[in-house]
Design an enzyme around this catalytic site. Structure first.
Site, PDB file in Angstrom:
ATOM      1  CB  SER A  65      22.081  34.492  38.298  1.00  9.74           C
ATOM      2  OG  SER A  65      21.218  35.093  39.226  1.00  9.74           O
ATOM      3  CE  LYS A  68      17.776  33.591  37.934  1.00  3.99           C
ATOM      4  NZ  LYS A  68      18.756  34.130  38.893  1.00  3.99           N
ATOM      5  CB  SER A 122      19.527  37.133  35.721  1.00  7.88           C
ATOM      6  OG  SER A 122      20.224  36.243  36.552  1.00  7.88           O
ATOM      7  CE  LYS A 227      21.172  33.561  34.259  1.00  6.22           C
ATOM      8  NZ  LYS A 227      21.645  34.943  34.555  1.00  6.22           N
TER       9      LYS A 227
END
Length: 284
Positions: A65, A68, A122, A227
């Site tokens: 992720s 993203k 997420s 992140k």
């Protein structure tokens, strides 16, 4: 299969290709090794363009992720209205890798709300809905992600979907340091990714979401952008840019194991840098 079986070392020509100014400086290690447990790591000082620590830093591996951040970059650069309401559709569902979601099909949220949930919690359906509603659709979004990676000098990065559930989304730690720096310069991404919690109204219910990185609420940290990521092929991942001892530090941690290793490693990095600073990191 873990990253250890997927990683390959870049050859000398690939290393020479990684010559943009942002990563030109020679590695500059401080006093002692921080003893990181993550299998792949990079600590980069953006303030003076120095690599402070590296561990398998030229490995190319799934990034889960972390993807993203790139999705958010291209969506925001497309200039679509952030207050436009989008609908989560059946196409946004995924049964890959146990990808659970609290957003039911039919949920209606603004583009900003979807960005908030994708970056902070997420949320995979949020990220997929953003990509699906990109100008030209999902395929155009993925093309834009790869074009942006090329423009940033992410020479080993490849994207196949906007969520990171696809194990073919790969990059090297050096690539990710460039992505983190680019994302940190976008105030929307910076603000949404570092929020501790956020509530959205979905139908007749209010859903509260929390940040997947608990370091954002720790007083010891000044995080500019962050992140997390996880799929089985990638292990636990974490990227951040934080202000440590007055310096802009980029931390990339990939293929961590267990629930807490990646955040424990980030804490080790911070303490390592503070201990090596003049006065042990204390204000003069």
């Amino acid at each position: 299969m873990r990253i250890g079986n997927l990683i390959h070392r870049a050859g000398i020509l690939a290393l020479l290709a990684l010559a943009p100014v942002v990563l030109q400086a020679h590695a500059q290690h401080t006093k002692a090794d921080p003893q990181l447990r993550s299998n792949v790591a990079l600590v980069f000082d953006e303030t003076n363009s120095a690599i402070l620590y590296s561990k398998n830093a030229d490995s190319v591996a799934p990034i889960a992720s972390i993807t993203k951040l790139m999705t958010a970059l291209v969506v925001l650069e497309a200039g679509q209205p952030l207050d436009q309401v989008l609908t989560v559709e059946d196409a946004d569902r995924s049964t890959q890798k146990g990808s659970a979601s609290r957003l039911k099909v039919g949920s209606k949220l603004s583009r900003r709300e979807l960005l908030h949930l994708a970056l902070m919690s997420s949320e995979n359906r949020a990220a997929h809905a953003l990509g699906r509603n990109y100008p030209g659709g999902l395929a155009a979004c993925v093309r834009a992600m790869n074009a942006k990676a090329k423009a940033l000098g992410m020479v080993h990065a490849r994207f196949f979907d906007p969520t990171g559930l696809d194990e073919n989304n790969v990059a090297s730690p050096r690539d990710l340091s460039r992505l983190v720096i680019a994302a940190s310069r976008n105030p929307t991404i910076s603000a949404l990714s570092t929020d501790d919690k956020y509530s959205v109204r979905v139908g007749h219910s209010t859903l509260e979401f929390r940040n997947t990185n608990n370091l954002v609420k720790k007083p010891a940290w000044n995080i500019v952008v962050q992140k997390t990521g996880y799929i089985s092929e990638a292990g636990k991942c974490l990227v951040m840019k934080a202000i440590i001892d007055g310096r802009s530090i980029v931390i990339v941690l990939l293929d961590s194991y267990g629930k807490y290793t990646r955040t424990a490693d980030a804490n080790r990095v911070r303490k390592w840098l503070e201990a090596s600073a003049p006065n042990g990191g204390k204000p003069t």
